[in-house]
Design a protein around this motif. Structure first.
Motif, PDB file in Angstrom:
ATOM      1  N   GLY A 208      -2.920   4.200   2.617  1.00 51.46           N
ATOM      2  CA  GLY A 208      -3.504   2.728   2.671  1.00 51.46           C
ATOM      3  C   GLY A 208      -4.085   2.271   1.383  1.00 51.46           C
ATOM      4  N   LEU A 209      -3.974   2.936   0.314  1.00 54.97           N
ATOM      5  CA  LEU A 209      -4.390   2.801  -1.002  1.00 54.97           C
ATOM      6  C   LEU A 209      -3.703   1.489  -1.394  1.00 54.97           C
ATOM      7  CD1 LEU A 209      -4.997   6.142  -2.470  1.00 54.97           C
ATOM      8  CD2 LEU A 209      -6.741   4.792  -1.469  1.00 54.97           C
ATOM      9  N   LEU A 210      -4.392   0.585  -2.110  1.00 50.48           N
ATOM     10  CA  LEU A 210      -3.521  -0.705  -2.531  1.00 50.48           C
ATOM     11  C   LEU A 210      -2.686  -0.398  -3.815  1.00 50.48           C
ATOM     12  CD1 LEU A 210      -3.905  -3.629  -1.952  1.00 50.48           C
ATOM     13  CD2 LEU A 210      -5.674  -3.978  -3.818  1.00 50.48           C
TER      14      LEU A 210
ATOM     15  N   ARG B   3      -4.739  -1.387   8.706  1.00 48.94           N
ATOM     16  CA  ARG B   3      -6.096  -0.808   8.444  1.00 48.94           C
ATOM     17  C   ARG B   3      -6.673  -1.298   6.857  1.00 48.94           C
ATOM     18  NH1 ARG B   3      -5.634   5.454   7.868  1.00 48.94           N
ATOM     19  NH2 ARG B   3      -4.746   5.007   6.267  1.00 48.94           N
ATOM     20  N   THR B   4      -5.813  -1.160   6.021  1.00 51.94           N
ATOM     21  CA  THR B   4      -6.172  -1.594   4.739  1.00 51.94           C
ATOM     22  C   THR B   4      -6.618  -3.065   4.712  1.00 51.94           C
ATOM     23  OG1 THR B   4      -4.475  -0.167   3.799  1.00 51.94           O
ATOM     24  CG2 THR B   4      -5.216  -1.809   2.202  1.00 51.94           C
TER      25      THR B   4
ATOM     26  N   ALA C  47     -10.902  -3.197  -3.335  1.00 52.63           N
ATOM     27  CA  ALA C  47     -10.129  -2.036  -3.051  1.00 52.63           C
ATOM     28  C   ALA C  47     -10.720  -0.718  -4.167  1.00 52.63           C
ATOM     29  CB  ALA C  47      -8.517  -2.129  -3.258  1.00 52.63           C
TER      30      ALA C  47
ATOM     31  N   VAL D 239      -0.980  -0.767   6.740  1.00 54.59           N
ATOM     32  CA  VAL D 239      -1.513  -1.952   5.912  1.00 54.59           C
ATOM     33  C   VAL D 239      -2.461  -2.683   6.717  1.00 54.59           C
ATOM     34  CG1 VAL D 239      -0.461  -4.251   5.210  1.00 54.59           C
ATOM     35  CG2 VAL D 239       0.806  -2.356   5.011  1.00 54.59           C
TER      36      VAL D 239
ATOM     37  N   ARG E  70     -13.780   0.538  -2.475  1.00 54.54           N
ATOM     38  CA  ARG E  70     -13.801   1.217  -1.429  1.00 54.54           C
ATOM     39  C   ARG E  70     -13.171   2.692  -1.632  1.00 54.54           C
ATOM     40  NH1 ARG E  70     -10.412   4.224   1.095  1.00 54.54           N
ATOM     41  NH2 ARG E  70     -10.682   4.586   3.186  1.00 54.54           N
TER      42      ARG E  70
ATOM     43  N   THR F 200       0.773  -1.253   0.195  1.00 54.04           N
ATOM     44  CA  THR F 200      -0.059   0.088  -0.054  1.00 54.04           C
ATOM     45  C   THR F 200       0.880   1.175   0.009  1.00 54.04           C
ATOM     46  OG1 THR F 200      -0.100   0.102   2.293  1.00 54.04           O
ATOM     47  CG2 THR F 200      -1.756  -1.205   1.450  1.00 54.04           C
TER      48      THR F 200
ATOM     49  N   TRP G 170     -10.212  -2.712   6.020  1.00 52.42           N
ATOM     50  CA  TRP G 170     -11.106  -2.207   4.998  1.00 52.42           C
ATOM     51  C   TRP G 170     -11.541  -3.266   3.826  1.00 52.42           C
ATOM     52  CZ3 TRP G 170      -7.579   2.679   3.860  1.00 52.42           C
ATOM     53  CH2 TRP G 170      -7.869   3.609   4.708  1.00 52.42           C
TER      54      TRP G 170
END
Length: 172
Positions: free
Chosen positions: A33-35, A114-115, A144, A112, A147, A29, A118
Motif C-alpha cells: 500500500g505504499l505510494l 486502504r491507501t 504519503a 489501493v 504516513r 501502490t 490513509w
C-alpha cells in the motif's frame, strides 16, 4: 474529490458516478500500500484513460520494474493494454463473483482503497484547493511521506520500554 472555488474551470470536471465536481486522484501502490506514483486529472476522466499516463510516469524513471498489476474492472481497454504491453507488465483484473451485492472485500483491490483511506486522513486532501493538478499531486506525495515516516517511527525502539539495557539498575 470536491474542489474549492480556487480550482480553475480548465482543471476540474464532473463525475456522474460519484456526483463530484473537481479532480480525481489516480494512484499506483505496491502490495503493502505504499505510494509508487500519483496523478491528478479532472473528475470526468475515466480511470482507463488516466491509467496509461500513470504507468508511463512511473516507468519513465530509471530503475523502475513492474511485473504485474492488479486492478478493478474500470482499468480495461485497448489503450491501457497497449501501455502495459509496451512495458512488459502483466495486468490481472480482479472481479466480483457473479451475484455478489454490496461491499465485498476483494483480494488485492483493497490495498489501493486502504491507501486512499490513509491519504484522506490528511486534512489538506479532504478538499482540493490547488490551482494546478501537479500541485495537488505533490500534496498527495507529502501526505504519503508523512504516513510512511510515522509508520517507520512506530517501529523504532523507544526508551526505556523497548531498550531494557538503558533502564537504571534497581536500588538495593
Amino acid at each position: 474529490m470536491d474542489a474549492s472555488e480556487t480550482v480553475g474551470e480548465d482543471s476540474r470536471g464532473y463525475d456522474d458516478g460519484t456526483s463530484r465536481d473537481g479532480r480525481k486522484r489516480h494512484i499506483l501502490t505496491d502490495t503493502e500500500g505504499l505510494l509508487l506514483e500519483v496523478t491528478a486529472t479532472t473528475a470526468d476522466v475515466h480511470d482507463s484513460k488516466a491509467a496509461p499516463a500513470l504507468l508511463e510516469a512511473f516507468m519513465d524513471q530509471p530503475g523502475r520494474l513492474l511485473k504485474l498489476v492488479w486492478a478493478d474492472s474500470a482499468y480495461q481497454g485497448p489503450t491501457l493494454a497497449k501501455a502495459f504491453a509496451r512495458h512488459g507488465v502483466g495486468i490481472e483484473v480482479v472481479r466480483r463473483s457473479d451475484g455478489q451485492r454490496g461491499f465485498v472485500v476483494l483480494a488485492r483491490r483493497w490495498v489501493v482503497e486502504r491507501t486512499l483511506s490513509w491519504l484522506s486522513r490528511s486534512r489538506r486532501l479532504n478538499r482540493d484547493h490547488e490551482r494546478r493538478p501537479d500541485h495537488h499531486a505533490q500534496k498527495v506525495w507529502r501526505a504519503a511521506t508523512i504516513r510512511l515516516s510515522r509508520h517507520l517511527a512506530a517501529d523504532a525502539p523507544r526508551c526505556p520500554d523497548k531498550r531494557p539495557e538503558r533502564l537504571l539498575p534497581a536500588a538495593a
